[in-house]
Each structure stands twice: as C-alpha cells, then as structure tokens.
Design a protein around this motif. Sequence first.
Motif, mmCIF file in Angstrom:
data_model
loop_
_atom_site.group_PDB
_atom_site.id
_atom_site.type_symbol
_atom_site.label_atom_id
_atom_site.label_comp_id
_atom_site.label_asym_id
_atom_site.label_seq_id
_atom_site.Cartn_x
_atom_site.Cartn_y
_atom_site.Cartn_z
ATOM 1 N N LYS A 60 1.071 -1.052 -0.110
ATOM 2 C CA LYS A 60 -0.007 0.055 -0.060
ATOM 3 C C LYS A 60 0.821 1.280 0.043
ATOM 4 O O LYS A 60 0.491 2.356 -0.378
ATOM 5 C CB LYS A 60 -1.070 -0.221 1.154
ATOM 6 C CG LYS A 60 -2.242 -0.875 1.224
ATOM 7 C CD LYS A 60 -3.078 -0.830 2.230
ATOM 8 C CE LYS A 60 -4.167 -1.617 2.295
ATOM 9 N NZ LYS A 60 -5.119 -1.571 3.301
ATOM 10 N N ASP A 61 2.121 1.089 0.370
ATOM 11 C CA ASP A 61 3.010 2.443 0.403
ATOM 12 C C ASP A 61 3.642 2.578 -0.727
ATOM 13 O O ASP A 61 4.228 3.541 -0.905
ATOM 14 C CB ASP A 61 4.052 2.051 1.606
ATOM 15 C CG ASP A 61 3.758 1.958 2.798
ATOM 16 O OD1 ASP A 61 2.520 2.580 3.241
ATOM 17 O OD2 ASP A 61 4.257 1.108 3.547
ATOM 18 N N SER A 62 3.440 1.725 -1.946
ATOM 19 C CA SER A 62 3.786 2.126 -3.098
ATOM 20 C C SER A 62 2.738 2.521 -4.117
ATOM 21 O O SER A 62 1.712 2.957 -3.753
ATOM 22 C CB SER A 62 4.492 0.651 -3.614
ATOM 23 O OG SER A 62 3.283 -0.238 -3.880
ATOM 24 N N ASP A 63 3.299 2.455 -5.332
ATOM 25 C CA ASP A 63 2.372 2.843 -6.395
ATOM 26 C C ASP A 63 1.040 2.267 -6.575
ATOM 27 O O ASP A 63 0.135 2.587 -7.411
ATOM 28 C CB ASP A 63 2.784 3.000 -7.606
ATOM 29 C CG ASP A 63 4.261 3.916 -7.565
ATOM 30 O OD1 ASP A 63 4.326 4.694 -6.863
ATOM 31 O OD2 ASP A 63 4.964 3.643 -8.846
ATOM 32 N N PHE A 64 0.853 1.044 -5.956
ATOM 33 C CA PHE A 64 -0.165 -0.004 -6.274
ATOM 34 C C PHE A 64 -1.370 0.387 -5.475
ATOM 35 O O PHE A 64 -1.198 0.711 -4.152
ATOM 36 C CB PHE A 64 0.086 -1.579 -6.119
ATOM 37 C CG PHE A 64 1.286 -1.661 -7.112
ATOM 38 C CD1 PHE A 64 0.999 -2.161 -8.528
ATOM 39 C CD2 PHE A 64 2.435 -1.955 -6.762
ATOM 40 C CE1 PHE A 64 1.971 -2.415 -9.299
ATOM 41 C CE2 PHE A 64 3.463 -2.113 -7.686
ATOM 42 C CZ PHE A 64 3.060 -2.539 -9.037
ATOM 43 N N SER A 65 -2.401 0.260 -5.834
ATOM 44 C CA SER A 65 -3.468 0.258 -5.226
ATOM 45 C C SER A 65 -4.217 -1.026 -5.077
ATOM 46 O O SER A 65 -5.260 -1.564 -5.519
ATOM 47 C CB SER A 65 -4.743 1.158 -5.912
ATOM 48 O OG SER A 65 -5.162 0.816 -6.863
ATOM 49 N N ALA A 66 -3.448 -1.929 -4.301
ATOM 50 C CA ALA A 66 -3.539 -3.379 -4.271
ATOM 51 C C ALA A 66 -4.663 -3.599 -3.357
ATOM 52 O O ALA A 66 -4.975 -2.995 -2.124
ATOM 53 C CB ALA A 66 -2.569 -3.952 -3.889
ATOM 54 N N THR A 67 -5.864 -4.732 -3.565
ATOM 55 C CA THR A 67 -6.683 -5.056 -2.610
ATOM 56 C C THR A 67 -6.380 -6.458 -2.305
ATOM 57 O O THR A 67 -5.485 -7.208 -2.990
ATOM 58 C CB THR A 67 -8.044 -5.073 -3.258
ATOM 59 O OG1 THR A 67 -7.958 -5.746 -4.264
ATOM 60 C CG2 THR A 67 -8.431 -3.537 -3.464
ATOM 61 N N PRO A 68 -6.976 -6.911 -1.043
ATOM 62 C CA PRO A 68 -6.657 -8.407 -0.647
ATOM 63 C C PRO A 68 -7.003 -9.401 -1.852
ATOM 64 O O PRO A 68 -6.014 -10.073 -2.234
ATOM 65 C CB PRO A 68 -7.728 -8.839 0.376
ATOM 66 C CG PRO A 68 -8.093 -7.420 1.072
ATOM 67 C CD PRO A 68 -7.829 -6.342 -0.112
ATOM 68 N N PRO A 69 -8.038 -9.216 -2.645
ATOM 69 C CA PRO A 69 -8.307 -10.073 -3.825
ATOM 70 C C PRO A 69 -6.965 -10.040 -4.814
ATOM 71 O O PRO A 69 -6.280 -11.063 -5.313
ATOM 72 C CB PRO A 69 -9.310 -9.793 -4.691
ATOM 73 C CG PRO A 69 -10.203 -8.999 -3.431
ATOM 74 C CD PRO A 69 -9.367 -8.384 -2.559
ATOM 75 N N THR A 70 -6.464 -9.000 -4.939
ATOM 76 C CA THR A 70 -5.309 -8.720 -5.984
ATOM 77 C C THR A 70 -4.050 -9.250 -5.374
ATOM 78 O O THR A 70 -3.143 -9.849 -6.138
ATOM 79 C CB THR A 70 -4.856 -7.353 -6.176
ATOM 80 O OG1 THR A 70 -6.222 -6.583 -6.623
ATOM 81 C CG2 THR A 70 -3.786 -6.872 -7.125
ATOM 82 N N VAL A 71 -3.889 -9.359 -4.079
ATOM 83 C CA VAL A 71 -2.565 -9.676 -3.390
ATOM 84 C C VAL A 71 -2.724 -11.482 -3.541
ATOM 85 O O VAL A 71 -1.905 -12.122 -3.910
ATOM 86 C CB VAL A 71 -2.232 -9.226 -1.953
ATOM 87 C CG1 VAL A 71 -1.419 -10.069 -1.419
ATOM 88 C CG2 VAL A 71 -1.854 -7.885 -1.933
ATOM 89 N N TYR A 72 -3.785 -11.737 -3.063
ATOM 90 C CA TYR A 72 -4.330 -13.267 -3.210
ATOM 91 C C TYR A 72 -4.052 -13.986 -4.539
ATOM 92 O O TYR A 72 -3.530 -14.972 -4.815
ATOM 93 C CB TYR A 72 -5.215 -13.618 -2.609
ATOM 94 C CG TYR A 72 -5.321 -13.843 -1.099
ATOM 95 C CD1 TYR A 72 -4.659 -14.900 -0.385
ATOM 96 C CD2 TYR A 72 -5.726 -12.828 -0.186
ATOM 97 C CE1 TYR A 72 -4.532 -14.956 0.874
ATOM 98 C CE2 TYR A 72 -5.979 -12.814 0.999
ATOM 99 C CZ TYR A 72 -5.025 -13.767 1.723
ATOM 100 O OH TYR A 72 -4.932 -14.022 3.122
#
Length: 166
Positions: A60-72
Amino acid sequence: MDSAFSHHNHHQCQTSAVEQARRLCEEQGVRFTKLREQLFTLIWESHKPVTAYKLLDQIKDSDFSATPPTVYRTLDFLLEQGLIHRINSLNAFIGCCQPGARHTGTFIICERCEHAQEVDHANILHAIQQVSEQHHFQMKSYVTEVYGLCPQCQHPDEHDNNKGLA
C-alpha cells in the motif's frame, strides 16, 4: 543458496532469487508483472514467512492500489509458478529455494527468530511415500513443518543476538 540460519549477504540472495524468477517466467511464457515482482521481492526481504496481509500493508505504501483479492491472485500466481511456498500453520509465504523444480517442501522454522529454511531430503520424501503406500493412500503433495530453535537462538550469547541475519 545460503542457509536462513547463517550469516550471509542477503541482498545477493534476494537479487539472485528475483533474477531467477524473471528468467523462469520468461521460459514459461508468463508475465512477471511489476506487481508480481514487487510482492516476490517483499517475500524475499528476509527468510521469515510473511502473511498476505503484511504484504498488503507493505505494498500500500507503493504506487499500487492493491486489494486483498489482488494480493491473493498474485500469490496464487507465484505459487503456481513454483516461486514461493505456503507455510500452512502460519498462513504465510516464503520464497522457494529451488524454483522451477516442481516439489513440495519441508521447512525448519525457528520459534524464536521466526526464520525458516526449506530443506529437501530424499529420506523425508521416501518415508512419507512409504507410509502412504502402507495405508493405500494416494499422495498428492505434502508440506512438512518442523519447529524448534536455530543455532543462533539456541546460543544467543555466542551469535550476537542474530545481528546480521536477514
């Protein structure tokens, strides 16, 4: 590959793992996207298994707007490619020391410093296969997790309290 329980140049360990992952993905004809590489690099930051939610917090500290589904989904990709392993009892992930070679892992995990080391030994696999055969059980895969204390945690005064381990 250096042992997780020994002093070593971890930056080189991490760099080598990322280079090998890029090469294997290219050989497999799959994309090693920026997000996949970033999560893989975070997993290889140390020899400690890391949870998906810790990875999510870090990314989350980077450029990505990652969500739990994206990470999984990204973790599933890394698992499918044989680049990481899942430590079931910790619900966490760790880099694979033998990427590209399809195998299941045996891990020794220090209860104190939380470092983990993948170890493959033919006798372990052979024993598990024998037990499976004796019970007419068709083994699909296995993961063995062994907990205890690494050399540094057994004798912390002799090893400067794990300084320098990554």
